[in-house]
Design an enzyme around this catalytic site. Structure first.
Site, PDB file in Angstrom:
ATOM      1  N   ILE A   1      40.275  50.883  38.147  1.00  0.00           N
ATOM      2  CA  ILE A   1      41.505  50.938  37.349  1.00  0.00           C
ATOM      3  C   ILE A   1      41.197  50.615  35.887  1.00  0.00           C
ATOM      4  CG2 ILE A   1      43.821  49.954  37.046  1.00  0.00           C
ATOM      5  CD1 ILE A   1      43.864  49.535  40.138  1.00  0.00           C
TER       6      ILE A   1
ATOM      7  N   SER B   1      32.432  42.841  32.695  1.00  0.00           N
ATOM      8  CA  SER B   1      32.099  43.277  34.049  1.00  0.00           C
ATOM      9  C   SER B   1      30.996  42.384  34.578  1.00  0.00           C
ATOM     10  CB  SER B   1      31.632  44.739  34.021  1.00  0.00           C
ATOM     11  OG  SER B   1      31.062  45.075  35.259  1.00  0.00           O
ATOM     12  N   ARG B   2      31.034  42.134  35.903  1.00  0.00           N
ATOM     13  CA  ARG B   2      29.955  41.342  36.491  1.00  0.00           C
ATOM     14  C   ARG B   2      28.649  42.115  36.448  1.00  0.00           C
ATOM     15  NH1 ARG B   2      32.724  39.925  41.994  1.00  0.00           N
ATOM     16  NH2 ARG B   2      33.489  41.970  41.452  1.00  0.00           N
TER      17      ARG B   2
ATOM     18  N   ARG C   1      47.154  40.891  39.300  1.00  0.00           N
ATOM     19  CA  ARG C   1      47.871  39.944  40.152  1.00  0.00           C
ATOM     20  C   ARG C   1      48.381  38.816  39.267  1.00  0.00           C
ATOM     21  NH1 ARG C   1      48.345  43.337  43.332  1.00  0.00           N
ATOM     22  NH2 ARG C   1      47.643  43.413  45.498  1.00  0.00           N
TER      23      ARG C   1
ATOM     24  N   GLU D   1      56.009  36.022  42.784  1.00  0.00           N
ATOM     25  CA  GLU D   1      56.912  37.173  42.904  1.00  0.00           C
ATOM     26  C   GLU D   1      57.874  36.988  44.063  1.00  0.00           C
ATOM     27  OE1 GLU D   1      54.749  40.852  43.038  1.00  0.00           O
ATOM     28  OE2 GLU D   1      53.550  40.267  41.316  1.00  0.00           O
TER      29      GLU D   1
ATOM     30  N   HIS E   1      56.623  44.753  39.412  1.00  0.00           N
ATOM     31  CA  HIS E   1      55.450  45.174  40.200  1.00  0.00           C
ATOM     32  C   HIS E   1      55.525  46.667  40.569  1.00  0.00           C
ATOM     33  CE1 HIS E   1      52.030  43.527  42.923  1.00  0.00           C
ATOM     34  NE2 HIS E   1      51.806  44.786  42.589  1.00  0.00           N
TER      35      HIS E   1
HETATM   36  C1  DGY Z   1      47.911  46.938  45.023  1.00  0.00           C
HETATM   37  O1  DGY Z   1      47.605  47.965  45.625  1.00  0.00           O
HETATM   38  O2  DGY Z   1      47.176  45.955  45.030  1.00  0.00           O
HETATM   39  C2  DGY Z   1      49.193  46.947  44.279  1.00  0.00           C
HETATM   40  O3  DGY Z   1      49.419  45.788  43.585  1.00  0.00           O
HETATM   41  C3  DGY Z   1      50.341  47.254  45.201  1.00  0.00           C
HETATM   42  O4  DGY Z   1      51.212  48.011  44.463  1.00  0.00           O
END
Ligand code: DGY
Length: 313
Positions: A156, A175-176, A232, A261, A279
């Site tokens: 991502i 990045s690791r 997260r 959340e 989210h």
């Molecule tokens: C995930 O795939 O980890 C997302 O946060 C869910 O939408």
């Protein structure tokens, strides 16, 4: 036939795929399945399709003595006790790849919204408070030539970078496993924080990344910089973020995820320079269907004695 419990509603095409090979029990209630009901219904299930709203802990696994696979419908799997599953020989799978583009798109929706003051402007128009156009009215930050700092350069993070280049941004990343890339500069987290105009978070939630962005990190950021979080919630210490916004230590923040959340730290709500989304990172019809379908295919593979398509590392 093996039994599969699905902890929340998934598309009918996914249910049909499972029903061709399994007996399916799907929780149809509104909101997350209550824990007591989860414990009762997981008994006798061989497969579990879980959503991120459920904590799949050792207690659930102890109740599901026949469980062979936990197929989490998400790329993040911090809601599953993977160590407890391994001890019991239960395979855990997630849904990488299928949500990369949707999540990167939404990261950019937030990035643009916060840097161009979209939420603030929309609230003004809806409240009837917009009175005139002016040359110096509600000015935001231009992106071309600025640095986009990506903390966590996985799938991502890289997809967010691709979009950043199209907007004329320089890419810095942590990045690791830093690579020699011509179009992105590897940096430490501290360097990314200190030099970026936008910092976008893409690390998974682990004990090491919990509160990665707290008071110390926020103090390192430029006062003109923006923070975007679509990974997260607990990666950011929300109380520290409220403090940093109060002290004007950063220019703004855009969040899709929260520590508790669906609760949002009340201190975030008054800030005009904070964009808050519920989210929605992967929330397109196509992507959510693909996520549920991949989870189903993972469950079916394991129940057929085959390797999972996308086991968690
Ligand atoms: C995930 O795939 O980890 C997302 O946060 C869910 O939408």
């Amino acid at each position: 036939m093996p039994r599969v419990l699905i902890t929340g509603k998934v598309p009918s095409s996914v249910v049909r795929r499972l029903e061709a090979h399994c007996e399916v029990d799907m929780y149809l209630g509104d909101g997350p399945i209550p824990k007591a009901e989860l414990l009762a219904r997981v008994a006798g299930a061989h497969g579990l399709l879980s959503l991120i709203t459920e904590q799949i802990d050792a207690e659930v696994m102890a109740a599901g003595t026949d469980l062979r696979v936990i197929a989490n419908v998400a790329v993040g799997y911090n809601n599953v006790d993977v160590a407890a599953a391994r001890t019991r020989g239960i395979t855990v799978t997630n849904t990488p790849d299928v949500l990369t583009e949707a999540t990167a798109d939404f990261t950019w929706a937030l990035l643009l919204a916060v840097t161009r003051r979209l939420g603030e402007g929309e609230r003004l128009v809806r409240s009837g408070g917009w009175t005139r156009w002016a040359l110096d009215f509600m000015l935001g930050m231009e992106l071309r030539g600025k640095q986009l700092g990506i903390v966590g350069y996985g799938r991502i993070g890289k997809a967010v970078a691709v979009r950043g280049r199209a907007f004329g941004m320089r890419i810095a990343y942590t990045s690791r496993t830093p690579q020699l890339l011509a179009d992105a500069e590897a940096m430490s987290v501290d360097q990314v924080l200190a030099t970026s105009d936008v910092v976008s978070l893409h690390v998974p939630l682990t004990p090491e990344t919990t509160h990665l962005i707290g008071k110390t990190a926020l103090t390192k950021m430029k006062r003109s910089a923006y923070l975007v979080n679509t990974t997260r919630g607990p990666v950011v210490d929300e109380a520290a973020l409220v403090w940093a916004l109060e002290q004007h230590l950063i220019a703004g923040a855009a969040l899709d995820v929260y520590e508790r959340e669906p609760e949002v730290h009340p201190g975030l709500l008054p800030f005009e320079n904070v964009v808050l989304a519920p989210h929605l990172g992967s929330a397109t019809v196509e992507t959510r269907t693909a996520m549920a379908d991949l989870a189903a295919r993972n469950a079916l593979a394991v129940l057929a004695g085959e390797p999972a398509l996308t086991p968690v590392p």
